[in-house]
Design an enzyme around this catalytic site. Structure first.
Site, mmCIF file in Angstrom:
data_model
loop_
_atom_site.group_PDB
_atom_site.id
_atom_site.type_symbol
_atom_site.label_atom_id
_atom_site.label_comp_id
_atom_site.label_asym_id
_atom_site.label_seq_id
_atom_site.Cartn_x
_atom_site.Cartn_y
_atom_site.Cartn_z
ATOM 1 N N VAL A 126 59.459 -16.114 -100.643
ATOM 2 C CA VAL A 126 59.498 -14.653 -100.586
ATOM 3 C C VAL A 126 60.333 -14.283 -99.362
ATOM 4 O O VAL A 126 60.070 -14.765 -98.261
ATOM 5 C CB VAL A 126 58.083 -14.046 -100.452
ATOM 6 C CG1 VAL A 126 58.173 -12.524 -100.366
ATOM 7 C CG2 VAL A 126 57.197 -14.468 -101.618
ATOM 8 N N GLY A 161 58.168 -20.266 -105.516
ATOM 9 C CA GLY A 161 59.351 -20.166 -104.664
ATOM 10 C C GLY A 161 59.100 -19.300 -103.443
ATOM 11 O O GLY A 161 57.978 -18.868 -103.178
ATOM 12 N N ASN A 165 45.548 -11.489 -99.700
ATOM 13 C CA ASN A 165 46.239 -10.737 -100.745
ATOM 14 C C ASN A 165 46.232 -9.230 -100.503
ATOM 15 O O ASN A 165 46.705 -8.466 -101.337
ATOM 16 C CB ASN A 165 45.622 -11.029 -102.116
ATOM 17 C CG ASN A 165 46.075 -12.367 -102.669
ATOM 18 O OD1 ASN A 165 46.975 -12.995 -102.122
ATOM 19 N ND2 ASN A 165 45.453 -12.814 -103.747
ATOM 20 N N ASP A 175 41.601 -11.891 -108.026
ATOM 21 C CA ASP A 175 41.989 -12.700 -106.865
ATOM 22 C C ASP A 175 41.954 -11.887 -105.574
ATOM 23 O O ASP A 175 42.825 -12.014 -104.721
ATOM 24 C CB ASP A 175 43.387 -13.297 -107.079
ATOM 25 C CG ASP A 175 43.612 -14.543 -106.219
ATOM 26 O OD1 ASP A 175 42.612 -15.136 -105.744
ATOM 27 O OD2 ASP A 175 44.778 -14.927 -106.025
ATOM 28 N N LEU A 197 57.898 -3.825 -99.692
ATOM 29 C CA LEU A 197 57.859 -4.625 -98.467
ATOM 30 C C LEU A 197 56.735 -4.112 -97.575
ATOM 31 O O LEU A 197 56.701 -2.935 -97.218
ATOM 32 C CB LEU A 197 59.196 -4.531 -97.724
ATOM 33 C CG LEU A 197 59.278 -5.307 -96.400
ATOM 34 C CD1 LEU A 197 59.112 -6.803 -96.633
ATOM 35 C CD2 LEU A 197 60.603 -5.021 -95.694
ATOM 36 N N GLY A 220 57.586 -15.866 -96.473
ATOM 37 C CA GLY A 220 56.467 -16.709 -96.879
ATOM 38 C C GLY A 220 56.786 -17.434 -98.170
ATOM 39 O O GLY A 220 57.939 -17.492 -98.616
ATOM 40 N N LYS A 245 60.513 -11.754 -104.297
ATOM 41 C CA LYS A 245 59.723 -12.936 -104.651
ATOM 42 C C LYS A 245 60.523 -13.759 -105.656
ATOM 43 O O LYS A 245 60.752 -13.312 -106.783
ATOM 44 C CB LYS A 245 58.385 -12.493 -105.250
ATOM 45 C CG LYS A 245 57.428 -13.624 -105.572
ATOM 46 C CD LYS A 245 56.092 -13.056 -106.055
ATOM 47 C CE LYS A 245 55.073 -14.136 -106.347
ATOM 48 N NZ LYS A 245 53.767 -13.561 -106.777
#
EC number: 2.7.11.16
Length: 576
Positions: free
Chosen positions: A200, A198, A316, A311, A265, A193, A215
């Site tokens: 992942v 940047g 998330n 958030d 992960l 993703g 990441k």
């Protein structure tokens, strides 16, 4: 192009399964990568390491195991460890069996006629415990006895441990833990993703076979957006938090072009995917309640460190292989100083609390509001203040958040509606979780009555859903939009100060957990069978001289040390 995605997924699945060999994903050179230094090389570490019992013998996983090995050599200390283990088991025992478990503990460790009486226990305290046990076996019954046992272990036994070969072995592990981390420490796999700065991707530690998510924060993109403070803040918060309900930071390193965070992960996808793309939108109430309880525990761990998340939303919250959740992406999280409030109109539209929308000051109240939004969405299959795929202006969503009560369908039981409405209280002073009891208030709500939070916190409850181990819960490789090239930005020598603050290598607790979970600790932590001191732990001995290299080896060899060794060509994964 479909072939490219199939190959990428196949390579990743093979890596997740351990590569199909006996090494379980470890490099052929893994023992060389994790070779202990001679103890004389640890002298500086020995002098600089803080002599704190709690840190060295309780919090750090390898330190805890080695201290227990030391205690096993002395019967009176072995009894103390057995008692502490018994208390830990008592605390997670189901309610209907806890009294019997408590009686067994009392009989074995606190009775003069018991086989394993622990030292220095006040008899009056034992009497009080016994009486309270019969009245009602509360989970914290042995709390004071546990404290006294640790207090006893932290004095003379701890001092003796510091002079033992077990502590010297701990120094060797710490030396390995502190070795440099580079891109060669890992194998890289497919992109999973995108983050703010940047991509992942999945990665694997060569030495242990452990899989992580990497990441990548592109240096030029960070500089162009002036994101240095935000990137460093996320890294430092992740480093500080040690919770089974929040993604862990295991490594932080840099390459020529990027700063890299190596994180837990989570193979099971995010809650947004599961809410909206796995049949009818939403979950059965039992599943939603389980996730809400685990999220509550994660928020509790963050708030204990005085961190407000800010958030919380479905994308998330990630699922692991077993179906447990972890909170991810702490880019907006911030530390709240003791006795102070903060201000900041940040978050995601539809999940920001009224006080955030109004730009008022707050501490942890926005997180409990967002938990209410998320619980509502998991049950209803839509957000409380905006419908999926229906465009509503930001101003209208914020008006609904500030002024309009949410509506409940028949999918909500009375208890689920009660919890949601108390979490979605417009006034933060009246909101559940904000009345002085924090997470305890939320946990005590009747909706969670059947949940044993001690067992939940220990990872002992079976999740209601287990992800398919053969599935890749993310977009196809070619469907993940690539970042454009950053133009007009040049990296300068002065940027190096920031990079050095960021790229600090291994994080102690996750690194040690990795060594234990991948059985590297078990295989390498060997002492002399006859009680003799191994050569590498003999302070009087000299470290063996490195073998001499021939001229061609000196010219062409690559630096090999502690996880930075490269594998042979045939071990490298397919890179796409």
């Amino acid at each position: 192009m479909e072939l490219e995605n199939i190959v990428a997924n196949t390579v990743l699945l093979k890596a997740r399964e351990g590569g199909g060999g006996n090494r379980k994903g470890k490099s052929k050179k893994w023992r060389q990568m994790l070779q202990f230094p001679h103890i004389s090389q640890c002298e500086e570490l020995r002098l600089s390491l803080e002599r704190d019992y709690h840190s060295l013998c309780e919090r750090q996983p390898i330190g805890r195991l080695l201290f227990r090995e030391f205690c096993a050599t002395r019967p009176e200390l072995s009894r103390c460890v057995a008692f502490l283990d018994g208390v830990a088991e008592y605390e997670v025992t189901p309610d209907d069996k806890r009294k019997a478990c408590g009686r067994q503990l009392t009989q074995n460790f606190l009775s003069h006629t018991g086989p394993d009486l622990i030292p220095e226990v006040p008899r009056q305290l034992v009497t009080n415990c016994t009486q309270r046990l019969e009245q009602g076996p509360c989970k914290d019954l042995f709390q004071e006895l546990t404290r006294l046992t640790h207090e006893y272990l932290s004095v003379a036994p701890f001092a003796d441990y510091l002079d033992s070969i077990y502590f010297n072995r701990f120094l060797q592990w710490k030396w390995l833990e502190r070795q440099p981390v580079t891109k060669n420490t890992f194998r890289q796999y497919r992109v999973l993703g995108k983050g703010g700065f940047g991509e992942v991707c999945a990665c694997q530690v060569r030495a242990t076979g452990k899989m992580y998510a990497c990441k990548k924060l592109e240096k030029k993109r960070i500089k162009k957006r002036k994101g240095e403070a935000m990137a460093l803040n996320e890294k430092q918060i992740l480093e500080k938090v040690n919770s089974r309900f929040v993604v862990s930071l295991a490594y932080a390193y840099e390459t020529k072009d990027a700063l890299c965070l190596v994180l837990t992960l989570m193979n099971g996808g995010d809650l947004k995917f599961h809410i909206y793309h796995m049949g009818q939108a939403g979950f059965p109430e039992a599943r939603a309640v389980f996730y809400a309880a685990e999220i509550c525990c994660g928020l509790e761990d963050l708030h204990r460190e005085r961190i407000v998340y800010r958030d919380l939303k479905p994308e998330n919250i990630l699922l692991d292989d077993h179906g447990h959740i972890r909170i991810s992406d702490l880019g907006l999280a911030v530390h709240v100083p003791e006795g102070q409030t903060i201000k900041g109109r940040v978050g995601t539209v539809g999940y920001m609390a009224p006080e955030v929308v109004k730009n008022e000051r707050y501490t942890f109240s926005p997180d409990w509001w967002a938990l209410g939004c998320l619980l509502y969405e998991m049950i209803a299959g839509q957000s409380p203040f905006q419908q999926r795929k229906k465009k509503i202006k930001r101003e209208e969503v914020e008006r609904l958040v500030k002024e309009v009560p949410e509506e409940y369908s028949e999918r909500f039981s009375p208890q689920a509606r009660s919890l949601c409405s108390q979490l979605l209280c417009k006034d933060p002073a009246e909101r559940l979780g904000c009345r002085g009891g924090s997470a305890r208030e939320v946990k005590e709500h009747p909706l969670f009555k059947k949940l044993n939070f001690k067992r939940l916190g220990a990872g002992m409850l079976e999740p209601p859903f287990k992800p398919d181990p053969q599935a890749i819960y993310c977009k196809d490789v070619l469907d993940i939009e690539q970042f454009s090239t950053v133009k007009g930005v040049e990296l300068e020598p002065t940027d190096q100060d920031f990079y050095q603050k960021f790229a600090t290598g291994s994080v102690p607790i996750p690194w040690q957990n990795e060594m234990v979970e991948t059985e590297c600790f078990q295989e390498l932590n060997v002492f002399g069978l006859d009680g003799s001191v191994p050569p590498d732990l003999d302070w009087k001995g000299q470290p063996p001289a490195p073998p001499k290299k021939g001229l061609l080896q000196r010219l062409f060899s690559r630096q090999d040390c502690c996880g930075n060794c490269s594998d042979s060509e045939e071990e490298l994964p397919t890179r796409l």
